[in-house]
Design a protein around this motif. Structure first.
Motif, PDB file in Angstrom:
ATOM      1  N   THR A 202     -26.657 -10.923 -15.680  1.00 10.94           N
ATOM      2  CA  THR A 202     -25.674 -11.438 -16.630  1.00 10.94           C
ATOM      3  C   THR A 202     -25.454 -10.454 -17.766  1.00 10.94           C
ATOM      4  OG1 THR A 202     -26.317 -13.693 -16.102  1.00 10.94           O
ATOM      5  CG2 THR A 202     -25.152 -13.361 -18.173  1.00 10.94           C
ATOM      6  N   ARG A 203     -26.532  -9.892 -18.283  1.00  9.08           N
ATOM      7  CA  ARG A 203     -26.411  -8.947 -19.400  1.00  9.08           C
ATOM      8  C   ARG A 203     -25.754  -7.633 -18.978  1.00  9.08           C
ATOM      9  NH1 ARG A 203     -32.025  -9.543 -22.805  1.00  9.08           N
ATOM     10  NH2 ARG A 203     -31.517 -11.577 -23.689  1.00  9.08           N
TER      11      ARG A 203
ATOM     12  N   GLY B  99     -28.724 -25.634 -17.012  1.00 14.63           N
ATOM     13  CA  GLY B  99     -27.835 -25.982 -18.126  1.00 14.63           C
ATOM     14  C   GLY B  99     -26.673 -25.015 -18.288  1.00 14.63           C
ATOM     15  N   TYR B 100     -26.921 -23.738 -18.016  1.00 14.96           N
ATOM     16  CA  TYR B 100     -25.861 -22.728 -18.096  1.00 14.96           C
ATOM     17  C   TYR B 100     -25.149 -22.523 -16.758  1.00 14.96           C
ATOM     18  CZ  TYR B 100     -27.025 -21.391 -22.843  1.00 14.96           C
ATOM     19  OH  TYR B 100     -27.209 -21.397 -24.200  1.00 14.96           O
ATOM     20  N   ARG B 101     -25.468 -23.363 -15.787  1.00 13.68           N
ATOM     21  CA  ARG B 101     -24.844 -23.352 -14.461  1.00 13.68           C
ATOM     22  C   ARG B 101     -25.064 -22.057 -13.675  1.00 13.68           C
ATOM     23  NH1 ARG B 101     -20.425 -27.726 -14.460  1.00 13.68           N
ATOM     24  NH2 ARG B 101     -20.896 -28.742 -16.407  1.00 13.68           N
ATOM     25  N   HIS B 102     -26.209 -21.425 -13.925  1.00 15.16           N
ATOM     26  CA  HIS B 102     -26.601 -20.276 -13.114  1.00 15.16           C
ATOM     27  C   HIS B 102     -27.295 -20.748 -11.848  1.00 15.16           C
ATOM     28  CE1 HIS B 102     -25.412 -17.274 -15.987  1.00 15.16           C
ATOM     29  NE2 HIS B 102     -26.101 -17.875 -16.935  1.00 15.16           N
TER      30      HIS B 102
ATOM     31  N   TRP C  62     -37.437 -22.460 -17.719  1.00 13.15           N
ATOM     32  CA  TRP C  62     -36.392 -21.545 -17.247  1.00 13.15           C
ATOM     33  C   TRP C  62     -35.463 -22.241 -16.262  1.00 13.15           C
ATOM     34  CZ3 TRP C  62     -34.448 -17.669 -19.486  1.00 13.15           C
ATOM     35  CH2 TRP C  62     -35.219 -16.834 -20.285  1.00 13.15           C
TER      36      TRP C  62
ATOM     37  N   GLU D 201     -34.627 -25.355 -16.246  1.00 13.81           N
ATOM     38  CA  GLU D 201     -33.752 -26.222 -17.046  1.00 13.81           C
ATOM     39  C   GLU D 201     -32.653 -25.407 -17.734  1.00 13.81           C
ATOM     40  OE1 GLU D 201     -34.257 -29.224 -20.815  1.00 13.81           O
ATOM     41  OE2 GLU D 201     -35.887 -29.094 -19.363  1.00 13.81           O
ATOM     42  N   VAL D 202     -33.012 -24.277 -18.306  1.00 14.95           N
ATOM     43  CA  VAL D 202     -32.034 -23.423 -18.981  1.00 14.95           C
ATOM     44  C   VAL D 202     -31.008 -22.889 -17.986  1.00 14.95           C
ATOM     45  CG1 VAL D 202     -31.738 -21.202 -20.158  1.00 14.95           C
ATOM     46  CG2 VAL D 202     -33.526 -22.786 -20.893  1.00 14.95           C
ATOM     47  N   LEU D 203     -31.471 -22.389 -16.846  1.00 17.87           N
ATOM     48  CA  LEU D 203     -30.545 -21.838 -15.847  1.00 17.87           C
ATOM     49  C   LEU D 203     -29.614 -22.918 -15.304  1.00 17.87           C
ATOM     50  CD1 LEU D 203     -32.955 -19.445 -13.942  1.00 17.87           C
ATOM     51  CD2 LEU D 203     -31.135 -18.808 -15.530  1.00 17.87           C
TER      52      LEU D 203
ATOM     53  N   ARG E 172     -22.022  -8.218 -18.417  1.00 13.79           N
ATOM     54  CA  ARG E 172     -21.350  -8.402 -19.693  1.00 13.79           C
ATOM     55  C   ARG E 172     -21.184  -7.064 -20.394  1.00 13.79           C
ATOM     56  NH1 ARG E 172     -24.812 -11.638 -23.267  1.00 13.79           N
ATOM     57  NH2 ARG E 172     -24.588 -13.186 -21.641  1.00 13.79           N
TER      58      ARG E 172
ATOM     59  N   GLN F  52     -30.842 -13.200 -15.668  1.00 10.79           N
ATOM     60  CA  GLN F  52     -30.575 -12.781 -17.042  1.00 10.79           C
ATOM     61  C   GLN F  52     -30.180 -11.308 -17.081  1.00 10.79           C
ATOM     62  OE1 GLN F  52     -33.940 -12.830 -19.715  1.00 10.79           O
ATOM     63  NE2 GLN F  52     -32.643 -13.557 -21.373  1.00 10.79           N
TER      64      GLN F  52
END
Length: 94
Positions: free
Chosen positions: A86-87, A41-44, A35, A37-39, A90, A83
């Motif tokens: 963000t959802r 990567g998405y610049r969160h 998680w 790494e993912v956050l 959006r 997450q």
């Protein structure tokens, strides 16, 4: 509760985002690392690093204060909060 297409409001006007079910297993270091790494990567997150005592050091932006999270479960919970935020943001802007 019936599910609806992503991004569409239910007929009753309620929130299309449903609460997530409770976990049945503890978060692992590997899951928290994935998680992070993912956050990143998405610049969160600017940075998220595990430290030897099991805690995680997290920084949202380069000049932001460093947060000290108490273990992998706290890192996974932070990922869930980001997450969810963000959802829901959006969904409201559509």
């Amino acid at each position: 509760m019936p599910r609806h297409a992503p991004g569409h409001r239910p007929p009753d006007g309620g929130n299309a985002i449903h609460p997530r079910p409770a976990r049945t297993t503890a978060a692992t270091v590997a899951e928290a690392g994935a998680w992070a790494e993912v956050l990143g990567g998405y610049r969160h997150l600017h940075a998220a690093l595990p430290v030897p005592n099991g805690q995680w050091l997290v920084q949202h932006r380069p000049q932001a204060p460093v947060l000290d999270l108490d273990g992998p479960a706290a890192m996974v919970e932070l990922a869930a909060e980001i997450q969810h935020r963000t959802r829901t943001t959006r969904t409201r802007t559509r």
